[in-house]
Design a protein around this motif. Structure first.
Motif, PDB file in Angstrom:
ATOM      1  N   TYR A 565       6.162  78.534   6.073  1.00  0.00           N
ATOM      2  CA  TYR A 565       5.612  77.702   4.838  1.00  0.00           C
ATOM      3  C   TYR A 565       5.438  78.520   3.608  1.00  0.00           C
ATOM      4  O   TYR A 565       5.701  78.353   2.601  1.00  0.00           O
ATOM      5  CB  TYR A 565       4.582  76.751   5.247  1.00  0.00           C
ATOM      6  N   HIS A 574      10.882  76.086   3.583  1.00  0.00           N
ATOM      7  CA  HIS A 574      10.039  74.915   3.882  1.00  0.00           C
ATOM      8  C   HIS A 574      10.591  73.714   4.844  1.00  0.00           C
ATOM      9  O   HIS A 574       9.903  73.083   5.642  1.00  0.00           O
ATOM     10  CB  HIS A 574       9.765  73.724   2.594  1.00  0.00           C
ATOM     11  N   PHE A 578       8.798  72.643   8.180  1.00  0.00           N
ATOM     12  CA  PHE A 578       8.644  71.332   8.579  1.00  0.00           C
ATOM     13  C   PHE A 578       9.427  70.955   9.911  1.00  0.00           C
ATOM     14  O   PHE A 578       8.566  70.235  10.568  1.00  0.00           O
ATOM     15  CB  PHE A 578       9.566  70.651   7.538  1.00  0.00           C
ATOM     16  N   GLU A 595      -0.313  69.260   8.732  1.00  0.00           N
ATOM     17  CA  GLU A 595       0.265  69.892   8.142  1.00  0.00           C
ATOM     18  C   GLU A 595       1.694  68.879   7.556  1.00  0.00           C
ATOM     19  O   GLU A 595       1.963  68.753   6.517  1.00  0.00           O
ATOM     20  CB  GLU A 595       0.894  70.846   8.310  1.00  0.00           C
ATOM     21  N   LYS A 598       0.797  66.397   4.823  1.00  0.00           N
ATOM     22  CA  LYS A 598       0.611  66.845   3.405  1.00  0.00           C
ATOM     23  C   LYS A 598       1.960  67.085   3.117  1.00  0.00           C
ATOM     24  O   LYS A 598       2.403  66.879   1.920  1.00  0.00           O
ATOM     25  CB  LYS A 598       0.159  68.249   3.545  1.00  0.00           C
ATOM     26  N   MET A 599       3.064  67.638   3.997  1.00  0.00           N
ATOM     27  CA  MET A 599       4.544  67.747   3.414  1.00  0.00           C
ATOM     28  C   MET A 599       5.126  66.565   3.115  1.00  0.00           C
ATOM     29  O   MET A 599       5.789  66.301   2.090  1.00  0.00           O
ATOM     30  CB  MET A 599       5.292  68.698   4.357  1.00  0.00           C
ATOM     31  N   ILE A 604       7.656  68.227   0.335  1.00  0.00           N
ATOM     32  CA  ILE A 604       7.832  69.470   0.287  1.00  0.00           C
ATOM     33  C   ILE A 604       8.574  69.563   1.629  1.00  0.00           C
ATOM     34  O   ILE A 604       8.087  69.217   2.963  1.00  0.00           O
ATOM     35  CB  ILE A 604       6.641  70.388   0.482  1.00  0.00           C
ATOM     36  N   GLY A 605       9.629  70.192   1.731  1.00  0.00           N
ATOM     37  CA  GLY A 605      10.743  70.381   2.757  1.00  0.00           C
ATOM     38  C   GLY A 605      11.405  68.997   3.359  1.00  0.00           C
ATOM     39  O   GLY A 605      11.923  69.092   4.710  1.00  0.00           O
TER      40      GLY A 605
END
Length: 961
Positions: A565, A574, A578, A595, A598-599, A604-605
């Motif tokens: 990450y 990313h 993931f 985590e 959040k992604m 993100i990813g």
């Protein structure tokens, strides 16, 4: 404020009719039964015509009834219940004028809701029982005047102050009997009084009967009534009046500065007011047209006489505004006091246009006319908007700056028992036996275990860990390293901590060499990544964690996902991160679920998916709760506290969050110390011991090198909140925080050094820290640098560099930068005018609630000069700006129907605001400077007074006319 109402009627004695009335009056107030009515709903209907008619008659007959609480209630809500209550109480309080004594006494003794002592509610001073018939006869046969005071309170005041019972009133009236006699002009030995308490639902009150045993004695004046009311109110509201007496003294002192305050208030009114004058608009339009033909310098001194006359007429028209007229009158009044010292013949003030002290307004008039003639767009905003840097708070702008779990440098430990492993063939002790009963007990003492009845005891934990360390248990060695680093059960010692970590790492390596194992590979990888017991090496850490992750070890998958990450030891990817987090989370590892949440939340990813993010956060929270119940780890406690505080994966629960923070703080978790301190210090009701405790936690976190704690404590010292103001200490703490890469602390340092706010101005240091923060993409630092290079005051003007920083800040959503850029492109002074770019930045700032951007957009759409005219859009933006108190936006909203040039309409208000600054700059002193007595002379005077027998601090009485 709370009030008391005192009504005081009287009945004149000596007649048979009055005697009967008094007899009835005594009986009524003493024996009326209490009744609780069940409302059917009809009481809340509007008052009837008959009630309204009767109320009108009562007010005509008894005008003082308007002062009653019940009448206030009726006016506020004229329903049947309030009307009935007013009529009842109004008639009751005037029975002395419409009935006889006996009936009145019977009434107050027997009416509903009277509080009874025995068979009736009548009382007087002393404990002797009253016989109602005897009292009634006594009052009825009295030949002198009988007064009938009624003392009423609001229900909430009576309940709050304890005057909702007959016993409280009896004590009060007994204590005030001497004052009551004085106010009635009755000798104290002759006063006879009786009373009954009527516990009305809204306005409980006391009925009294007072007279003198000497029929010739006693009379009551308006002054006596005021004194009686004052005496009772002073006692009833005694605790609330104490601070008011202090305010009264303070107000007396403040009156000395009343003239100065009056001028300040007028200036304030001018700053925030509006001015509309048709004549001024005509004159300004005429002046704007004439100035276009003037080739000379366009300043008052260079204009021809006819144009000067136009300017003077505009100024004198401006002076007709009531605010300016009063300020000018006061200004001359004060000036007259000063000039009276030097001249015996004061002269009348000249017109404002001829007053030399106010010459600047004439050139301001000319500038407004020039703006009208050229069509120059103006920006109506306080000077602070142009010069001040925003006082950014990381909480409100970038949540990631706060030490949320994703930002804490410490990664989760695998504190559950290691996976099973077959003992080696040579009989070597199995690594699985590291998790001994003694080691488990040591962990319980380290964190405390309420369920097992084991208190937190660092010394006992350390003792057990040392025993395990002697048996070469790397888990115990690792924990000893951490306790030495944090100073738990011993003095903090970084060197000793490194030695313990080094021994633990060596044993992990030995076990791995004896037989490769995903657990030891994971522990080695983590220690190398953190630089514990070895040199920090992300590349080597990635290799070890990859070995463990390939064996589907969820802890290693999670840690390796973190490296991908952030791009540490491996190329940033990313999507790979993931994938690793997903594989770990699917094995019920809550850190990985967090985590993933959040992604998924940020896209993100993966593709943004809020429902999936919420589900992952919920999995994380439940998993953390389960892990914490087993191990009581402080990092888990901090995470749980943070999630509860912010409502992530669970409902918000500040009280529960505080409990978790307190648990983690007791073992020195710096992030928990910080959050706990912040929670306590943000509570205005926190007691001094709680505040002191919170400051201790905060300083503990600073000592543990928590950059957020240093930044927060620095702000407290800078602003003088909860601690004495100390800018030097604030700078020290900001520097500590900034050196740990906290860009907000660096921005704060830049602001301090740039503005000289309590420190010596140091532009070089300011630019260094602002650049440091800007390089970390701090939008406020980027904005500050952009403004610096745009203005070119402290640094050479550099428009390309200014635009670069402002655009970087604007791209991160900084409304200040967006608004500033819009002005640059609208004015077209430093760059070519670019209306589309200006509109883009204006709209972006306005949509974030910037009132000046909203106002400017509204004006552009209303005027339709650089953009297509759109009255609907103008109204929308003006409304949003006016809702934030923008007087110019409100001005346009109030004059949308005026078919005139909005700029001309606005000019009068702009001139009004100019005048506020002129008055502020020219306000004369309100009193001449006092004489200063030489200190040596003062000392000689004191010595002379002492020689004459005066004490050192004795002051003679001063006299004044």
């Amino acid at each position: 404020m709370a009030r008391i109402i005192v009504k005081n009627g009287y009945l004149k004695g000596g007649s048979e009719k009055t005697a009967a009335h008094l007899n009835n009056l005594v009986k009524y107030i003493a024996t009326r039964d209490g009744v609780e009515k069940i409302k059917s709903g009809h009481e809340l209907w509007h008052s009837t015509q008959k009630q309204q008619t009767l109320i009108g008659e009562i007010l005509r007959e008894f005008p003082d009834a308007k002062e009653m609480f019940e009448y206030e209630d009726y006016l506020a809500n004229p329903n049947r219940e309030n009307a009935s209550e007013f009529i009842t109480i109004a008639l009751e309080q005037h029975l002395d004028k419409i009935g006889d004594r006996e009936k009145y006494l019977d009434y107050i003794a027997n009416r509903p809701r009277v509080e009874k002592f025995d068979s009736h509610g009548l009382f007087t001073a002393g404990d002797a029982p009253l016989v109602l018939s005897q009292v009634a006869e006594e009052v009825a046969t009295h030949t002198g005047n009988v007064w009938t005071p009624i003392i009423s309170l609001r229900r909430e005041d009576a309940a709050r102050l304890g005057y909702d019972s007959a016993r409280a009133w009896k004590a009060l009236l007994s204590a005030k009997a001497m004052e009551l006699a004085e106010n009635l002009k009755i000798h104290p030995d002759h006063l006879k009084w009786y009373a009954a308490f009527h516990n009305e639902s809204h306005h409980p009150h006391i009925h009294m009967i007072c007279y003198s045993t000497d029929p010739r004695e006693g009379y009551l004046t308006k002054q006596g009534i005021r004194k009686m009311k004052s005496s009772l109110a002073n006692e009833i509201f005694r605790q609330e009046l104490i601070p008011l007496y202090g305010e009264k003294t303070q107000r007396r002192d403040e009156l000395k500065e009343q003239a100065a305050e009056a001028m300040g208030e007028l200036i304030h009114q001018m700053k925030g007011g509006v001015l509309v004058s048709g004549r001024m608009e005509q004159l300004l339009t005429y002046l704007a047209e004439r100035l276009q033909t003037v080739s000379e310098k366009k300043q008052y001194g260079y204009l021809k006489a006819d144009l000067k006359n136009v300017v003077d007429e505009i100024v004198d028209e401006l002076a007709k505004d009531s605010r300016i007229a009063e300020a000018y009158r006061l200004w001359w009044e004060v000036r007259g006091r000063i000039e009276a010292v030097y001249t015996e013949t004061p002269f009348d003030p000249p017109p404002l246009s001829r007053c030399e002290d106010f010459k600047p307004i004439r050139n301001m008039v000319i500038q407004e006319a020039l703006n009208l003639g050229s069509g120059t767009i103006t920006f109506e905003e306080p000077a602070s908007v142009e010069t001040a840097l925003p006082d950014a708070e990381p909480d409100d702008n970038t949540p990631s700056v706060e030490p949320a779990p994703e930002n804490t440098p410490a990664e989760p430990e695998e504190d559950s028992e290691p996976p099973n492993r077959i003992p080696s063939s040579d009989g070597e002790k199995s690594s699985g036996s590291w998790w001994t009963e003694e080691y488990k007990l040591a962990k319980q003492y380290l964190h405390g275990d309420e369920d097992a009845g084991i208190p937190q005891d660092f010394e006992k934990a350390r003792e057990l860990f040392l025993a395990e360390a002697g048996a070469e248990n790397p888990l115990a060695l690792y924990d000893l390293g951490r306790m030495s680093a944090d100073g738990l059960g011993c003095e903090a010692d970084a060197d000793a901590a490194y030695c313990w970590y080094e021994k633990a790492l060596a044993l992990f390596h030995a076990a791995e060499e004896a037989k490769p194992w995903k657990y030891t590979e994971y522990r080695i990888g983590k220690m190398v990544a953190a630089g514990l017991g070895a040199e920090q090496d992300d590349l080597q850490a990635a290799d070890w964690l990859t070995l463990s992750a390939n064996e589907k070890y969820k802890y290693a998958q999670y840690s390796l996902g973190g490296l991908y990450y952030h791009g540490k030891g491996v190329d940033q990817n990313h999507e790979t991160a993931f994938d690793l987090y997903t594989r770990s989370a699917d094995q019920s590892f809550p850190y990985a679920s967090f985590e993933l949440g959040k992604m998924l939340r940020d896209g993100i990813g993966c593709v943004k998916n809020q429902p999936d993010a919420d589900q992952r956060f919920k999995e994380a929270f439940l998993g953390f709760v389960s892990l914490e119940e087993k191990g009581h780890d402080d990092k888990l406690q901090y995470r749980l506290g943070w999630m509860l505080l912010n409502g992530v994966g669970t409902e918000k629960d500040e009280a529960k969050a505080k409990e978790y923070f307190e648990k983690a703080a007791t073992v020195g978790n710096p992030f928990a110390c910080y959050q706990l301190a912040k929670l306590i210090l943000s509570d205005d009701t926190a007691s001094p011991p709680e505040v002191e405790k919170a400051l201790g936690y905060l300083k503990q976190a600073v000592e543990a090198e928590n950059p957020y704690a240093a930044y927060f404590l620095g702000k407290l010292y800078e602003k003088g909140q909860r601690v004495p103001q100390n800018t030097a200490e604030a700078v020290r703490l900001y520097t500590l925080s900034a050196e740990q890469n906290n860009d907000f602390a660096a921005y704060r340092l830049g602001k301090l050094y740039l503005g000289g706010g309590g420190v010596l101005k140091d532009v070089e240091a300011a630019i260094r820290w602002l650049t440091f923060a800007a390089d970390r993409k701090n939008p406020f630092a980027e904005y500050a640098l952009g403004v610096l290079y745009l203005k070119g005051e402290d640094v050479p003007k550099d428009i390309p560099k200014a635009l670069e920083y402002l655009k970087r800040s604007a791209a991160q959503g900084n409304q200040y930068a967006q608004y500033r850029l819009s002005k640059v492109y609208l004015m077209g002074e430093d760059v070519q005018k670019d209306i589309p770019a200006a509109l883009q930045f204006l709209t972006a700032a306005a949509e974030q609630g910037n009132q000046y951007a909203q106002y400017t957009l509204g004006k552009l759409y209303l005027m339709g000069k650089d953009v297509p005219k759109d009255k609907e859009a103008a109204v929308r933006w003006f409304t949003l700006s006016a809702a934030q108190g923008n007087v110019y936006a409100q001005f346009f909203l109030d004059h949308m129907g005026d078919f005139k040039d909005p700029s001309v309409l606005l000019a009068g208000t702009r001139l009004l605001h100019h005048m506020s600054r002129v008055f502020a700059d020219n306000a004369p002193p309100l009193k001449p400077p006092g004489q200063r007595t030489d200190r040596k002379l003062l000392r000689r005077l004191r010595e002379k007074k002492q020689a004459q027998g005066h004490a050192r601090d004795d002051h003679e009485q001063t006299m004044s006319l």
